[in-house]
Design a protein around this motif. Sequence first.
Motif, PDB file in Angstrom:
ATOM      1  N   CYS A 173       0.995  -1.302   0.009  1.00  0.00           N
ATOM      2  CA  CYS A 173      -0.074   0.002   0.078  1.00  0.00           C
ATOM      3  C   CYS A 173       0.845   1.232  -0.137  1.00  0.00           C
ATOM      4  CB  CYS A 173      -0.865   0.150   1.218  1.00  0.00           C
ATOM      5  SG  CYS A 173      -1.703   1.377   1.557  1.00  0.00           S
ATOM      6  N   PRO A 174       0.762   1.985  -1.173  1.00  0.00           N
ATOM      7  CA  PRO A 174       1.593   3.121  -1.114  1.00  0.00           C
ATOM      8  C   PRO A 174       1.352   4.048  -0.147  1.00  0.00           C
ATOM      9  CG  PRO A 174       0.839   2.807  -3.268  1.00  0.00           C
ATOM     10  CD  PRO A 174       0.203   1.924  -2.355  1.00  0.00           C
ATOM     11  N   ALA A 175       0.314   4.467   0.396  1.00  0.00           N
ATOM     12  CA  ALA A 175      -0.053   5.316   1.544  1.00  0.00           C
ATOM     13  C   ALA A 175       0.532   4.701   2.780  1.00  0.00           C
ATOM     14  CB  ALA A 175      -1.715   5.572   1.562  1.00  0.00           C
ATOM     15  N   GLY A 176       0.255   3.355   3.036  1.00  0.00           N
ATOM     16  CA  GLY A 176       0.651   2.747   4.483  1.00  0.00           C
ATOM     17  C   GLY A 176       2.131   2.767   4.301  1.00  0.00           C
ATOM     18  N   GLU A 177       2.850   2.594   2.942  1.00  0.00           N
ATOM     19  CA  GLU A 177       4.334   2.761   3.190  1.00  0.00           C
ATOM     20  C   GLU A 177       5.101   4.168   3.695  1.00  0.00           C
ATOM     21  OE1 GLU A 177       6.755   0.336   2.153  1.00  0.00           O
ATOM     22  OE2 GLU A 177       5.009  -0.881   2.830  1.00  0.00           O
ATOM     23  N   ARG A 178       4.397   5.205   2.951  1.00  0.00           N
ATOM     24  CA  ARG A 178       4.941   6.702   3.493  1.00  0.00           C
ATOM     25  C   ARG A 178       4.589   6.586   4.873  1.00  0.00           C
ATOM     26  NH1 ARG A 178       2.266   7.544  -1.459  1.00  0.00           N
ATOM     27  NH2 ARG A 178       0.273   8.101  -0.374  1.00  0.00           N
ATOM     28  N   TYR A 179       3.464   6.276   5.495  1.00  0.00           N
ATOM     29  CA  TYR A 179       2.955   6.563   6.821  1.00  0.00           C
ATOM     30  C   TYR A 179       4.100   5.701   7.901  1.00  0.00           C
ATOM     31  CZ  TYR A 179       0.183   6.052  11.036  1.00  0.00           C
ATOM     32  OH  TYR A 179      -0.245   6.136  12.384  1.00  0.00           O
ATOM     33  N   ALA A 180       4.061   4.643   7.520  1.00  0.00           N
ATOM     34  CA  ALA A 180       4.911   3.846   8.265  1.00  0.00           C
ATOM     35  C   ALA A 180       6.368   4.308   8.252  1.00  0.00           C
ATOM     36  CB  ALA A 180       4.967   2.257   7.734  1.00  0.00           C
ATOM     37  N   GLU A 181       6.681   4.648   7.100  1.00  0.00           N
ATOM     38  CA  GLU A 181       8.209   5.302   7.091  1.00  0.00           C
ATOM     39  C   GLU A 181       8.259   6.399   8.017  1.00  0.00           C
ATOM     40  OE1 GLU A 181       8.687   5.638   2.933  1.00  0.00           O
ATOM     41  OE2 GLU A 181       9.207   3.375   2.536  1.00  0.00           O
ATOM     42  N   GLU A 182       7.409   7.512   7.863  1.00  0.00           N
ATOM     43  CA  GLU A 182       7.150   8.507   8.754  1.00  0.00           C
ATOM     44  C   GLU A 182       7.320   8.186  10.282  1.00  0.00           C
ATOM     45  OE1 GLU A 182       3.588  10.689   7.836  1.00  0.00           O
ATOM     46  OE2 GLU A 182       4.601  11.279   5.842  1.00  0.00           O
ATOM     47  N   GLN A 183       6.541   7.220  10.661  1.00  0.00           N
ATOM     48  CA  GLN A 183       6.523   6.545  12.003  1.00  0.00           C
ATOM     49  C   GLN A 183       8.002   5.982  12.397  1.00  0.00           C
ATOM     50  OE1 GLN A 183       3.971   7.991  13.489  1.00  0.00           O
ATOM     51  NE2 GLN A 183       3.190   8.304  11.451  1.00  0.00           N
ATOM     52  N   ILE A 184       8.394   5.323  11.588  1.00  0.00           N
ATOM     53  CA  ILE A 184       9.868   4.769  11.846  1.00  0.00           C
ATOM     54  C   ILE A 184      10.851   5.992  12.049  1.00  0.00           C
ATOM     55  CG2 ILE A 184      11.835   3.507  10.728  1.00  0.00           C
ATOM     56  CD1 ILE A 184       9.762   1.854   9.246  1.00  0.00           C
ATOM     57  N   GLU A 185      10.922   6.844  11.309  1.00  0.00           N
ATOM     58  CA  GLU A 185      11.661   8.207  11.392  1.00  0.00           C
ATOM     59  C   GLU A 185      11.343   8.827  12.727  1.00  0.00           C
ATOM     60  OE1 GLU A 185      12.137  12.154   9.199  1.00  0.00           O
ATOM     61  OE2 GLU A 185      12.398  10.586   7.908  1.00  0.00           O
ATOM     62  N   ARG A 186      10.124   8.838  13.165  1.00  0.00           N
ATOM     63  CA  ARG A 186       9.500   9.337  14.550  1.00  0.00           C
ATOM     64  C   ARG A 186       9.741   8.862  15.583  1.00  0.00           C
ATOM     65  NH1 ARG A 186       3.935  11.696  11.898  1.00  0.00           N
ATOM     66  NH2 ARG A 186       4.918  13.392  10.786  1.00  0.00           N
ATOM     67  N   ARG A 187       9.949   7.416  15.330  1.00  0.00           N
ATOM     68  CA  ARG A 187      10.214   6.504  16.498  1.00  0.00           C
ATOM     69  C   ARG A 187       9.027   6.470  17.375  1.00  0.00           C
ATOM     70  NH1 ARG A 187      15.173   7.209  19.733  1.00  0.00           N
ATOM     71  NH2 ARG A 187      14.778   5.127  20.307  1.00  0.00           N
ATOM     72  N   THR A 188       7.759   6.501  16.625  1.00  0.00           N
ATOM     73  CA  THR A 188       6.455   6.298  17.488  1.00  0.00           C
ATOM     74  C   THR A 188       6.357   4.796  17.683  1.00  0.00           C
ATOM     75  OG1 THR A 188       5.313   6.057  15.348  1.00  0.00           O
ATOM     76  CG2 THR A 188       5.437   8.462  16.418  1.00  0.00           C
ATOM     77  N   ILE A 189       5.495   4.690  18.805  1.00  0.00           N
ATOM     78  CA  ILE A 189       5.117   3.362  19.174  1.00  0.00           C
ATOM     79  C   ILE A 189       3.909   2.795  18.577  1.00  0.00           C
ATOM     80  CG2 ILE A 189       4.345   2.145  21.296  1.00  0.00           C
ATOM     81  CD1 ILE A 189       6.232   3.865  22.802  1.00  0.00           C
ATOM     82  N   PRO A 190       3.705   1.855  17.793  1.00  0.00           N
ATOM     83  CA  PRO A 190       2.405   1.484  16.984  1.00  0.00           C
ATOM     84  C   PRO A 190       1.480   0.957  18.282  1.00  0.00           C
ATOM     85  CG  PRO A 190       4.482  -0.201  16.536  1.00  0.00           C
ATOM     86  CD  PRO A 190       4.859   0.869  17.757  1.00  0.00           C
ATOM     87  N   VAL A 191       0.336   1.359  17.531  1.00  0.00           N
ATOM     88  CA  VAL A 191      -0.942   0.933  18.570  1.00  0.00           C
ATOM     89  C   VAL A 191      -1.793   0.278  17.464  1.00  0.00           C
ATOM     90  CG1 VAL A 191      -3.110   1.716  19.766  1.00  0.00           C
ATOM     91  CG2 VAL A 191      -1.052   2.994  19.890  1.00  0.00           C
ATOM     92  N   LEU A 192      -1.995  -0.896  17.817  1.00  0.00           N
ATOM     93  CA  LEU A 192      -2.905  -1.871  17.029  1.00  0.00           C
ATOM     94  C   LEU A 192      -4.398  -2.318  17.821  1.00  0.00           C
ATOM     95  CD1 LEU A 192       0.145  -2.795  16.806  1.00  0.00           C
ATOM     96  CD2 LEU A 192      -0.728  -4.180  14.817  1.00  0.00           C
ATOM     97  N   SER A 193      -5.089  -2.682  17.046  1.00  0.00           N
ATOM     98  CA  SER A 193      -6.481  -3.103  17.719  1.00  0.00           C
ATOM     99  C   SER A 193      -7.273  -4.130  17.272  1.00  0.00           C
ATOM    100  CB  SER A 193      -7.259  -1.866  17.756  1.00  0.00           C
ATOM    101  OG  SER A 193      -7.983  -1.645  16.561  1.00  0.00           O
ATOM    102  N   CYS A 194      -8.066  -4.748  17.955  1.00  0.00           N
ATOM    103  CA  CYS A 194      -9.104  -5.543  17.498  1.00  0.00           C
ATOM    104  C   CYS A 194      -9.894  -4.839  16.567  1.00  0.00           C
ATOM    105  CB  CYS A 194      -9.939  -6.272  18.676  1.00  0.00           C
ATOM    106  SG  CYS A 194     -11.334  -7.308  18.258  1.00  0.00           S
TER     107      CYS A 194
END
Length: 167
Positions: free
Chosen positions: A19-40
């Motif tokens: 997913c191109p949008a997901g790739e950009r978003y996740a790369e930003e999160q990696i750079e920011r070193r954010t903690i992922p939040v997942l859910s049911c």
Amino acid sequence: MDAATPDFSVAVQGVKGFCPAGERYAEEQIERRTIPVLSCEGPCIRGEIARLAANLVAGERPGLARACHAETFFVPHSAMAAWVKAADKSVMIDGCFLKCHGRVLTNLVGEDKVLHIDALPFYRKYTDIFLMDDVPEEERKLTAREVADKIIAKLKQDTSLQPAPGS
């Protein structure tokens, strides 16, 4: 019917691309070193409350960001999967004691890297209801707000979930 199963695996058909949008978003999160939040997530009222609460928690708690569970679990070559796997910690908000998504995440990244939260004990309602549409939308949102507030308070006490410098 047996109420327990041994460990098992599920075969998943491979996928080309991502997913191109997901790739950009996740790369930003990696750079920011954010903690992922997942859910049911799903049609169940408990999963819907967990999903709504996760959105609120990630949006209001600095250093946290929502991750896509499907891309994380089923697109192993994606930036989303790389972000979640590389994160020091992930927050998993499951809808009930079955902890379906959390069991997958724990196997993917290791138990020590998952703060696993069952949302149901935070509100203790709707145990005899399945479909989210059987609970009015405003009531779902109010319940999710209640859950999110309690989770945010819990997260403030966990020093392993403090925002990374610069996030």
